[in-house]
Design a protein around this motif. Structure first.
Motif, PDB file in Angstrom:
ATOM      1  N   LEU A   1       1.027  -1.202   0.150  1.00  0.00           N
ATOM      2  CA  LEU A   1       0.051  -0.132   0.090  1.00  0.00           C
ATOM      3  C   LEU A   1       0.850   1.361   0.031  1.00  0.00           C
ATOM      4  O   LEU A   1       1.809   1.336   0.683  1.00  0.00           O
ATOM      5  CB  LEU A   1      -0.827  -0.041   1.162  1.00  0.00           C
ATOM      6  N   PHE A   2       0.465   2.139  -0.873  1.00  0.00           N
ATOM      7  CA  PHE A   2       1.124   3.569  -0.716  1.00  0.00           C
ATOM      8  C   PHE A   2       2.497   3.662  -1.222  1.00  0.00           C
ATOM      9  O   PHE A   2       2.829   5.088  -1.556  1.00  0.00           O
ATOM     10  CB  PHE A   2       0.833   4.267   0.666  1.00  0.00           C
ATOM     11  N   SER A   3       3.077   2.935  -1.046  1.00  0.00           N
ATOM     12  CA  SER A   3       4.638   2.886  -1.302  1.00  0.00           C
ATOM     13  C   SER A   3       5.196   1.840  -1.893  1.00  0.00           C
ATOM     14  O   SER A   3       4.553   0.869  -2.092  1.00  0.00           O
ATOM     15  CB  SER A   3       5.249   3.111   0.163  1.00  0.00           C
ATOM     16  N   ARG A   4       6.129   2.113  -2.829  1.00  0.00           N
ATOM     17  CA  ARG A   4       7.065   0.953  -3.603  1.00  0.00           C
ATOM     18  C   ARG A   4       8.255   0.610  -3.113  1.00  0.00           C
ATOM     19  O   ARG A   4       9.097  -0.315  -3.877  1.00  0.00           O
ATOM     20  CB  ARG A   4       7.256   1.597  -5.067  1.00  0.00           C
ATOM     21  N   ASP A   5       8.487   0.913  -1.762  1.00  0.00           N
ATOM     22  CA  ASP A   5       9.654   0.424  -0.938  1.00  0.00           C
ATOM     23  C   ASP A   5       9.820  -1.038  -1.058  1.00  0.00           C
ATOM     24  O   ASP A   5      10.823  -1.694  -1.275  1.00  0.00           O
ATOM     25  CB  ASP A   5       9.601   0.963   0.279  1.00  0.00           C
ATOM     26  N   ALA A   6       8.651  -1.953  -0.736  1.00  0.00           N
ATOM     27  CA  ALA A   6       8.937  -3.286  -0.704  1.00  0.00           C
ATOM     28  C   ALA A   6       9.417  -3.923  -1.939  1.00  0.00           C
ATOM     29  O   ALA A   6      10.015  -4.777  -1.959  1.00  0.00           O
ATOM     30  CB  ALA A   6       7.263  -3.911  -0.228  1.00  0.00           C
ATOM     31  N   TRP A   7       9.215  -3.112  -2.998  1.00  0.00           N
ATOM     32  CA  TRP A   7       9.626  -3.697  -4.301  1.00  0.00           C
ATOM     33  C   TRP A   7      11.270  -3.508  -4.263  1.00  0.00           C
ATOM     34  O   TRP A   7      12.096  -4.436  -4.872  1.00  0.00           O
ATOM     35  CB  TRP A   7       8.987  -3.123  -5.473  1.00  0.00           C
ATOM     36  N   SER A   8      11.645  -2.265  -3.602  1.00  0.00           N
ATOM     37  CA  SER A   8      13.236  -2.350  -3.694  1.00  0.00           C
ATOM     38  C   SER A   8      14.014  -3.120  -2.581  1.00  0.00           C
ATOM     39  O   SER A   8      14.790  -3.685  -3.016  1.00  0.00           O
ATOM     40  CB  SER A   8      13.282  -0.576  -3.163  1.00  0.00           C
ATOM     41  N   TYR A   9      13.042  -3.656  -1.491  1.00  0.00           N
ATOM     42  CA  TYR A   9      13.490  -4.569  -0.820  1.00  0.00           C
ATOM     43  C   TYR A   9      13.855  -5.830  -1.558  1.00  0.00           C
ATOM     44  O   TYR A   9      14.685  -6.637  -1.323  1.00  0.00           O
ATOM     45  CB  TYR A   9      12.646  -4.720   0.306  1.00  0.00           C
ATOM     46  N   ALA A  10      12.718  -6.159  -2.262  1.00  0.00           N
ATOM     47  CA  ALA A  10      12.987  -7.520  -3.071  1.00  0.00           C
ATOM     48  C   ALA A  10      14.235  -7.494  -3.994  1.00  0.00           C
ATOM     49  O   ALA A  10      14.880  -8.308  -4.212  1.00  0.00           O
ATOM     50  CB  ALA A  10      11.731  -7.884  -4.061  1.00  0.00           C
ATOM     51  N   ALA A  11      14.587  -6.036  -4.895  1.00  0.00           N
ATOM     52  CA  ALA A  11      15.339  -6.008  -5.541  1.00  0.00           C
ATOM     53  C   ALA A  11      16.796  -6.023  -4.989  1.00  0.00           C
ATOM     54  O   ALA A  11      17.764  -6.669  -5.401  1.00  0.00           O
ATOM     55  CB  ALA A  11      15.316  -4.693  -6.426  1.00  0.00           C
ATOM     56  N   GLN A  12      16.890  -5.361  -3.747  1.00  0.00           N
ATOM     57  CA  GLN A  12      17.931  -5.320  -2.981  1.00  0.00           C
ATOM     58  C   GLN A  12      18.540  -6.748  -2.488  1.00  0.00           C
ATOM     59  O   GLN A  12      19.639  -7.012  -2.398  1.00  0.00           O
ATOM     60  CB  GLN A  12      17.918  -4.470  -1.859  1.00  0.00           C
ATOM     61  N   GLY A  13      17.612  -7.656  -2.209  1.00  0.00           N
ATOM     62  CA  GLY A  13      17.774  -8.912  -1.594  1.00  0.00           C
ATOM     63  C   GLY A  13      18.332  -9.614  -2.838  1.00  0.00           C
ATOM     64  O   GLY A  13      19.422 -10.465  -2.950  1.00  0.00           O
ATOM     65  N   ALA A  14      17.653  -9.448  -4.202  1.00  0.00           N
ATOM     66  CA  ALA A  14      18.339 -10.077  -5.467  1.00  0.00           C
ATOM     67  C   ALA A  14      19.638  -9.489  -5.551  1.00  0.00           C
ATOM     68  O   ALA A  14      20.629 -10.529  -6.145  1.00  0.00           O
ATOM     69  CB  ALA A  14      17.507  -9.921  -6.691  1.00  0.00           C
ATOM     70  N   LEU A  15      20.259  -8.476  -5.204  1.00  0.00           N
ATOM     71  CA  LEU A  15      21.476  -8.125  -5.405  1.00  0.00           C
ATOM     72  C   LEU A  15      22.385  -8.824  -4.678  1.00  0.00           C
ATOM     73  O   LEU A  15      23.366  -9.195  -5.090  1.00  0.00           O
ATOM     74  CB  LEU A  15      21.612  -6.497  -5.088  1.00  0.00           C
ATOM     75  N   VAL A  16      21.887  -9.129  -3.378  1.00  0.00           N
ATOM     76  CA  VAL A  16      22.806  -9.871  -2.447  1.00  0.00           C
ATOM     77  C   VAL A  16      23.039 -11.114  -2.932  1.00  0.00           C
ATOM     78  O   VAL A  16      24.070 -11.858  -2.933  1.00  0.00           O
ATOM     79  CB  VAL A  16      22.187  -9.790  -0.992  1.00  0.00           C
ATOM     80  N   ALA A  17      21.881 -11.869  -3.591  1.00  0.00           N
ATOM     81  CA  ALA A  17      21.991 -13.064  -3.856  1.00  0.00           C
ATOM     82  C   ALA A  17      22.699 -13.360  -5.218  1.00  0.00           C
ATOM     83  O   ALA A  17      23.521 -14.248  -5.447  1.00  0.00           O
ATOM     84  CB  ALA A  17      20.305 -13.642  -4.167  1.00  0.00           C
ATOM     85  N   LYS A  18      22.844 -12.293  -5.856  1.00  0.00           N
ATOM     86  CA  LYS A  18      23.666 -12.512  -7.139  1.00  0.00           C
ATOM     87  C   LYS A  18      25.156 -11.839  -7.126  1.00  0.00           C
ATOM     88  O   LYS A  18      25.699 -11.736  -7.996  1.00  0.00           O
ATOM     89  CB  LYS A  18      22.942 -11.682  -8.170  1.00  0.00           C
ATOM     90  N   GLY A  19      25.585 -11.554  -5.777  1.00  0.00           N
ATOM     91  CA  GLY A  19      26.742 -11.226  -5.366  1.00  0.00           C
ATOM     92  C   GLY A  19      27.217  -9.756  -5.596  1.00  0.00           C
ATOM     93  O   GLY A  19      28.341  -9.329  -5.508  1.00  0.00           O
ATOM     94  N   PHE A  20      26.328  -9.028  -5.721  1.00  0.00           N
ATOM     95  CA  PHE A  20      26.484  -7.610  -5.793  1.00  0.00           C
ATOM     96  C   PHE A  20      26.606  -6.939  -4.350  1.00  0.00           C
ATOM     97  O   PHE A  20      26.069  -7.557  -3.772  1.00  0.00           O
ATOM     98  CB  PHE A  20      25.310  -6.844  -6.622  1.00  0.00           C
ATOM     99  N   ASP A  21      27.351  -5.869  -4.485  1.00  0.00           N
ATOM    100  CA  ASP A  21      27.413  -5.101  -3.029  1.00  0.00           C
ATOM    101  C   ASP A  21      26.247  -4.186  -3.121  1.00  0.00           C
ATOM    102  O   ASP A  21      26.082  -3.074  -3.824  1.00  0.00           O
ATOM    103  CB  ASP A  21      28.431  -4.467  -3.011  1.00  0.00           C
ATOM    104  N   PRO A  22      25.061  -4.288  -2.285  1.00  0.00           N
ATOM    105  CA  PRO A  22      23.898  -3.436  -2.283  1.00  0.00           C
ATOM    106  C   PRO A  22      24.296  -2.059  -1.923  1.00  0.00           C
ATOM    107  O   PRO A  22      23.440  -1.160  -2.015  1.00  0.00           O
ATOM    108  CB  PRO A  22      22.927  -4.238  -1.454  1.00  0.00           C
ATOM    109  N   TYR A  23      25.236  -2.049  -1.049  1.00  0.00           N
ATOM    110  CA  TYR A  23      25.656  -0.685  -0.645  1.00  0.00           C
ATOM    111  C   TYR A  23      26.794   0.205  -1.730  1.00  0.00           C
ATOM    112  O   TYR A  23      27.218   1.203  -1.347  1.00  0.00           O
ATOM    113  CB  TYR A  23      26.557  -0.660   0.563  1.00  0.00           C
TER     114      TYR A  23
END
Length: 475
Positions: free
Chosen positions: A99-121
């Motif tokens: 609801l109201f925000s798209r942040d949860a989709w960013s959370y999902a994508a940031q988790g995928a960054l970690v899973a694929k070996g990228f540094d999310p920072y």
């Protein structure tokens, strides 16, 4: 005609909100929501989206109305079972789009960054492609994650199992649900220790539609941070301050402001509030929390690079931040006077002054508060971070809610908490999902004002008929 019970009214409102979210929420084009037969047609047209927004505001109004009705009884001394209400009002939102925000989709994508070996920072979701980034807000595609290692490590572990963005979003909603459970466990204990009626505190916090919709509905990881922080305070009151300090570090490992609960932990450690003892207690609890934070970063493999990304939320120039309002006003004035260089620096300078002021206030609260005012100190410290920090989203105000609700709130503070919660709930559809859409924004604003005009006059009647306190208990 007899009105349905508040439980039924709130549940119906939550169901309406859930149905409307299928039209109003941003979802990946590949998700099941985007292809639903009726709602997908409504999503494709402006009149359809306006219909969805109308039902969304109406559903939120029903939820707030039900909550205020329960509050009138609770504050008058009528016993209510709050847990069934929370379950009935929350259940319809468990599987909906955020609801109201798209942040949860960013959370999902940031988790995928970690899973694929990228540094999310170091990189943003833009380093990925495919379904996982379909619903990520373009504003955050190139920005690093400003979150602690806990949600990133959690998201990374799940992204190794699936890259379905909807399933990953639901997994982060499960963290928000855990946060609400922790808050529901901690708040009655904190209220009892602070000689506040636990039923009133639980109604004000756990059944609060702002917490349910912004926290659970939007799946923000702020709720997990808040749940762990409240639990840390509750554990400290049992005498296990070491465990409490570890939990404070865990709260900061979700989002950094959660670590401010060490103010309350230090008050438990040195209840007499002598400056030297309190400073020593703050130092000890703070060191334990920081060591815990660093250890979590190392154990999860995510590290502490997120500290350098804490300025990312400041990219949003939110009018809810006093520092932003002053800085933007000063920049506009200097620009009008032709001082373009100074105008560019004005916002950053005011933000810096705001944060320094917040730090000074936090230090004063940490050193001077007694154990009975520890909850109030944490609540005001979090408010200082919100109002004087570089940005403030509407759901940030939920951070201070549990601590202020158990801090023996008087009539004015109770009215302020209820009024703010009402406004933040009804006005929630005006969040970033409507950014740049003029007609939907104007129509939704009109709907919000109509509903608020109906509900806000009830606030003066929400006053306790007797002191909202219970006898002191040994903790």
């Amino acid at each position: 005609m007899r009105l349905p019970s508040p439980l039924v009214r709130g549940a119906v409102g939550a169901c309406v909100v859930a149905a409307a979210s299928l039209v109003t929420s941003v979802v990946p084009e590949s998700s099941w929501v985007a292809s639903l037969p009726i709602t997908s047609e409504l999503r494709a047209t402006l009149p359809g989206r306006m219909t969805g927004l109308t039902f969304m505001v109406a559903g939120l109004g029903l939820m707030v109305w039900a909550w205020l009705s329960v509050g009138r009884d609770v504050l008058a001394g009528v016993r209510h079972r709050i847990t069934p209400l929370v379950i009935a009002w929350s259940a319809p939102l468990l599987l909906t789009p955020p609801l109201f925000s798209r942040d949860a989709w960013s959370y999902a994508a940031q988790g995928a960054l970690v899973a694929k070996g990228f540094d999310p920072y170091a990189v943003g979701p833009g380093a990925l492609s495919g379904h996982i980034v379909e619903a990520v807000d373009p504003m955050w595609m190139a920005t690093p994650a400003p979150y602690g290692p806990v949600p990133l490590a959690y998201g990374g572990a799940l992204a190794r199992l699936t890259l379905d963005p909807y399933l990953l979003m639901l997994a982060h909603r499960a963290l928000a649900l855990l946060g609400i459970v922790l808050i529901a466990w901690a708040v009655p204990r904190l209220a009892t220790a602070c000689r506040v009626d636990p039923t009133i505190a639980t109604w004000l916090v756990v059944a609060n539609p702002a917490l349910i919709t912004h926290g659970l509905g939007a799946a923000h990881n702020d709720v997990l941070m808040l749940g762990i922080a409240c639990s840390a305070f509750a554990v400290a009151l049992t005498g296990h301050w070491g465990t409490a300090a570890v939990l404070a570090g865990a709260a900061a490992a979700v989002k950094l402001p959660g670590g401010l609960v060490v103010i309350a932990i230090a008050a438990v450690m040195s209840p007499l509030a002598r400056p030297r003892l309190r400073l020593a207690s703050l130092a000890i609890a703070g060191v334990v929390a920081v060591v815990t934070l660093a250890t979590i970063g190392e154990l999860t493999g995510v590290g502490s690079g997120w500290l350098s990304a804490l300025g990312v939320p400041g990219l949003v120039r939110s009018p809810l931040s006093i520092a932003n309002l002053i800085g933007l006003g000063a920049a506009a004035l200097l620009s009008w006077l032709g001082e373009n260089t100074a105008a560019k620096q004005a916002l950053q300078l005011v933000r810096l002054v705001g944060m320094l002021t917040a730090l000074a206030l936090i230090a004063a609260l940490g050193l001077r508060s007694s154990i009975h005012n520890a909850a109030r100190a944490v609540g005001f410290a979090l408010l200082a971070v919100i109002l004087l920090g570089p940005t403030a989203h509407d759901w940030y105000f939920v951070w201070s809610l549990p601590f202020l609700a158990v801090a023996r709130p008087g009539r004015r503070l109770t009215t302020a908490l209820v009024g703010t919660s009402t406004i933040l709930t009804i006005a929630a559809p005006l969040n970033s999902s409507l950014r740049g859409a003029l007609i939907p924004t104007l129509v939704t604003t009109s709907l919000v004002l109509v509903v608020l005009a109906t509900l806000l006059p009830n606030l003066p009647t929400l006053q306790p008929a007797r002191p909202a306190r219970v006898p002191a208990t040994t903790v």
